[in-house]
Design an enzyme around this catalytic site. Structure first.
Site, PDB file in Angstrom:
ATOM      1  N   SER A  10       0.835  -1.205   0.000  1.00  0.00           N
ATOM      2  CA  SER A  10       0.000   0.000   0.000  1.00  0.00           C
ATOM      3  C   SER A  10       0.869   1.254   0.000  1.00  0.00           C
ATOM      4  O   SER A  10       1.610   1.519   0.953  1.00  0.00           O
ATOM      5  CB  SER A  10      -0.911   0.009   1.227  1.00  0.00           C
ATOM      6  OG  SER A  10      -1.552   1.264   1.316  1.00  0.00           O
ATOM      7  N   HIS A  35      -0.936  -1.494  -4.209  1.00  0.00           N
ATOM      8  CA  HIS A  35      -2.280  -1.149  -3.694  1.00  0.00           C
ATOM      9  C   HIS A  35      -2.389   0.367  -3.609  1.00  0.00           C
ATOM     10  O   HIS A  35      -1.581   1.029  -2.945  1.00  0.00           O
ATOM     11  CB  HIS A  35      -2.444  -1.803  -2.322  1.00  0.00           C
ATOM     12  CG  HIS A  35      -3.807  -1.651  -1.712  1.00  0.00           C
ATOM     13  ND1 HIS A  35      -4.880  -2.427  -2.064  1.00  0.00           N
ATOM     14  CD2 HIS A  35      -4.262  -0.804  -0.743  1.00  0.00           C
ATOM     15  CE1 HIS A  35      -5.937  -2.087  -1.346  1.00  0.00           C
ATOM     16  NE2 HIS A  35      -5.588  -1.088  -0.533  1.00  0.00           N
ATOM     17  N   ASP A  37      -4.677   3.388  -2.614  1.00  0.00           N
ATOM     18  CA  ASP A  37      -5.833   3.775  -1.794  1.00  0.00           C
ATOM     19  C   ASP A  37      -6.341   5.151  -2.191  1.00  0.00           C
ATOM     20  O   ASP A  37      -5.620   6.140  -2.097  1.00  0.00           O
ATOM     21  CB  ASP A  37      -5.423   3.826  -0.313  1.00  0.00           C
ATOM     22  CG  ASP A  37      -5.334   2.451   0.310  1.00  0.00           C
ATOM     23  OD1 ASP A  37      -6.283   1.662   0.147  1.00  0.00           O
ATOM     24  OD2 ASP A  37      -4.311   2.169   0.969  1.00  0.00           O
ATOM     25  N   MET A  39      -8.951   8.052  -1.244  1.00  0.00           N
ATOM     26  CA  MET A  39      -9.805   8.542  -0.142  1.00  0.00           C
ATOM     27  C   MET A  39     -10.251   9.959  -0.476  1.00  0.00           C
ATOM     28  O   MET A  39      -9.469  10.739  -1.029  1.00  0.00           O
ATOM     29  CB  MET A  39      -9.011   8.545   1.161  1.00  0.00           C
ATOM     30  CG  MET A  39      -8.399   7.194   1.511  1.00  0.00           C
ATOM     31  SD  MET A  39      -7.624   7.246   3.135  1.00  0.00           S
ATOM     32  CE  MET A  39      -6.871   5.617   3.186  1.00  0.00           C
ATOM     33  N   HIS A  69      -8.245   0.821  -4.598  1.00  0.00           N
ATOM     34  CA  HIS A  69      -9.232   0.644  -3.525  1.00  0.00           C
ATOM     35  C   HIS A  69      -9.923   1.983  -3.318  1.00  0.00           C
ATOM     36  O   HIS A  69      -9.336   2.911  -2.771  1.00  0.00           O
ATOM     37  CB  HIS A  69      -8.488   0.167  -2.256  1.00  0.00           C
ATOM     38  CG  HIS A  69      -9.346   0.051  -1.046  1.00  0.00           C
ATOM     39  ND1 HIS A  69      -8.820  -0.086   0.217  1.00  0.00           N
ATOM     40  CD2 HIS A  69     -10.688   0.032  -0.898  1.00  0.00           C
ATOM     41  CE1 HIS A  69      -9.811  -0.169   1.095  1.00  0.00           C
ATOM     42  NE2 HIS A  69     -10.945  -0.096   0.447  1.00  0.00           N
ATOM     43  N   MET A  71     -12.166   4.368  -1.564  1.00  0.00           N
ATOM     44  CA  MET A  71     -12.875   4.705  -0.317  1.00  0.00           C
ATOM     45  C   MET A  71     -13.485   6.079  -0.551  1.00  0.00           C
ATOM     46  O   MET A  71     -13.024   7.104  -0.038  1.00  0.00           O
ATOM     47  CB  MET A  71     -11.883   4.705   0.862  1.00  0.00           C
ATOM     48  CG  MET A  71     -11.489   3.303   1.273  1.00  0.00           C
ATOM     49  SD  MET A  71      -9.967   3.274   2.224  1.00  0.00           S
ATOM     50  CE  MET A  71      -8.786   3.296   0.885  1.00  0.00           C
ATOM     51  N   MET A 141     -11.953  -5.551   4.934  1.00  0.00           N
ATOM     52  CA  MET A 141     -11.189  -4.593   5.737  1.00  0.00           C
ATOM     53  C   MET A 141     -10.960  -5.200   7.114  1.00  0.00           C
ATOM     54  O   MET A 141     -11.914  -5.579   7.802  1.00  0.00           O
ATOM     55  CB  MET A 141     -11.969  -3.273   5.915  1.00  0.00           C
ATOM     56  CG  MET A 141     -12.044  -2.358   4.711  1.00  0.00           C
ATOM     57  SD  MET A 141     -10.475  -1.784   4.010  1.00  0.00           S
ATOM     58  CE  MET A 141      -9.551  -1.196   5.405  1.00  0.00           C
ATOM     59  N   ASP A 179      -7.068  -6.220   4.304  1.00  0.00           N
ATOM     60  CA  ASP A 179      -6.466  -4.886   4.236  1.00  0.00           C
ATOM     61  C   ASP A 179      -6.530  -4.231   5.611  1.00  0.00           C
ATOM     62  O   ASP A 179      -7.611  -3.895   6.091  1.00  0.00           O
ATOM     63  CB  ASP A 179      -7.235  -4.065   3.191  1.00  0.00           C
ATOM     64  CG  ASP A 179      -6.616  -2.705   2.939  1.00  0.00           C
ATOM     65  OD1 ASP A 179      -5.532  -2.420   3.492  1.00  0.00           O
ATOM     66  OD2 ASP A 179      -7.216  -1.914   2.176  1.00  0.00           O
TER      67      ASP A 179
HETATM   68  C1  DX5 Z   1      -6.559   1.785   5.146  1.00  0.00           C
HETATM   69  C2  DX5 Z   1      -6.104   1.410   3.778  1.00  0.00           C
HETATM   70  C3  DX5 Z   1      -4.994   0.429   3.790  1.00  0.00           C
HETATM   71  C4  DX5 Z   1      -3.763   0.865   4.529  1.00  0.00           C
HETATM   72  C5  DX5 Z   1      -3.178  -0.357   5.207  1.00  0.00           C
HETATM   73  O1  DX5 Z   1      -7.766   2.428   5.077  1.00  0.00           O
HETATM   74  O2  DX5 Z   1      -7.164   0.855   3.004  1.00  0.00           O
HETATM   75  O3  DX5 Z   1      -4.685  -0.049   2.490  1.00  0.00           O
HETATM   76  O4  DX5 Z   1      -2.791   1.450   3.717  1.00  0.00           O
HETATM   77  O5  DX5 Z   1      -2.119   0.040   5.982  1.00  0.00           O
HETATM   78  P1  DX5 Z   1      -1.442  -0.926   7.086  1.00  0.00           P
HETATM   79  O6  DX5 Z   1      -0.926  -2.126   6.354  1.00  0.00           O
HETATM   80  O7  DX5 Z   1      -0.395  -0.069   7.678  1.00  0.00           O
HETATM   81  O8  DX5 Z   1      -2.532  -1.275   8.067  1.00  0.00           O
HETATM   82 ZN    ZN Z   2      -6.689  -0.211   1.059  1.00  0.00          ZN
END
Ligand code: DX5
Ligand code: ZN
Length: 223
Positions: A10, A35, A37, A39, A69, A71, A141, A179
């Site tokens: 990630s 990955h 993310d 947001m 991903h 969000m 999650m 995740d």
């Molecule tokens: C959190 C993200 C994850 C995050 C995981 O909302 O979706 O992908 O980067 O990070 P770690 O592995 O540090 O929990």
């Molecule tokens: Zn994620």
């Protein structure tokens, strides 16, 4: 992507001022998936990466498997097109972000990407029963989304087990991605529950030595 267990680094935990270098080194260390993310400050209380960055990453790393991903709320055609056209290999979104889960999962596939549904710790996986035909993977999650570096919530492993059982009962074999809080201490429990893609932020991109970080994760899986 025919390995039994895949690791997805990630970029949330990468050095954002040197992201290109970090992704290059991660791929050299043989991370399976990047990955990405997304947001939006609405679905979660954080703001991250847009399609412009994804496009630049795809241009620089044409062979990388990039897992987007989302969000983000609401999910609509425009946002899915933006990330698919920018070069996503896999796209997942959360069911709370749209009333049209079925339609948008098939739309992701129509655009040539693998389609996934992401489930928060408090989200009932029951709706998967009606969606298997459109799903390549389920993202469970294992923390509440928004930030890296959180502790895995143990109850979410039961959900991984439940999702794997539901899939087996339906005679399908989706990939199950976990995740949040995945590290050498927790990865084996995730695998035993039925997960086969492991997102690693803190346990990978935040480490100094990516080869060692990945070796430690693989070793923990074998224990
Ligand atoms: C959190 C993200 C994850 C995050 C995981 O909302 O979706 O992908 O980067 O990070 P770690 O592995 O540090 O929990
Ligand atoms: Zn994620």
């Amino acid at each position: 992507m025919d390995k039994k267990h895949l690791f997805a680094g990630s970029i949330l935990s990468a050095d954002l001022m040197d992201l290109g270098r970090d992704v290059e080194q991660a791929l050299e260390a043989k991370i399976d998936i990047i990955h990405f993310d997304v947001m939006d400050y609405h679905f979660v209380q954080n703001l991250t990466f847009g399609p412009g960055l994804l496009k630049a990453m795809r241009k620089r790393f044409p062979e990388a498997v990039i897992d987007v991903h989302l969000m983000v709320t609401p999910i609509n055609e425009k946002i899915l097109e933006d990330y698919a056209h920018a070069g996503a290999s896999m796209i997942s979104f959360h069911p709370e972000a749209t009333p049209h889960v079925d339609r948008y999962l098939s739309y992701i596939r129509e655009m040539g990407c693998k389609a996934g549904l992401a489930l928060n710790p408090g989200t009932d996986p029951g709706l998967l029963r009606y969606l298997w035909d459109h799903l390549d993977f389920v993202l469970v999650m294992t923390v509440n989304p928004g930030f890296g570096g959180q502790k895995l919530i143990p109850a979410t492993l039961q959900k991984v087990t439940d999702v794997r059982r539901m899939a087996t009962a339906a005679n399908v074999k989706p990939m199950i991605e976990v995740d949040g809080g995945v590290a050498p201490q927790t990865v084996q429990a995730c695998a035993k529950a039925g997960a086969n893609i492991f997102v690693v932020g803190s346990a990978f991109f935040a480490q100094d030595d990516y080869h060692k970080a990945l070796a430690d994760l693989h070793a923990a899986l074998q224990e």
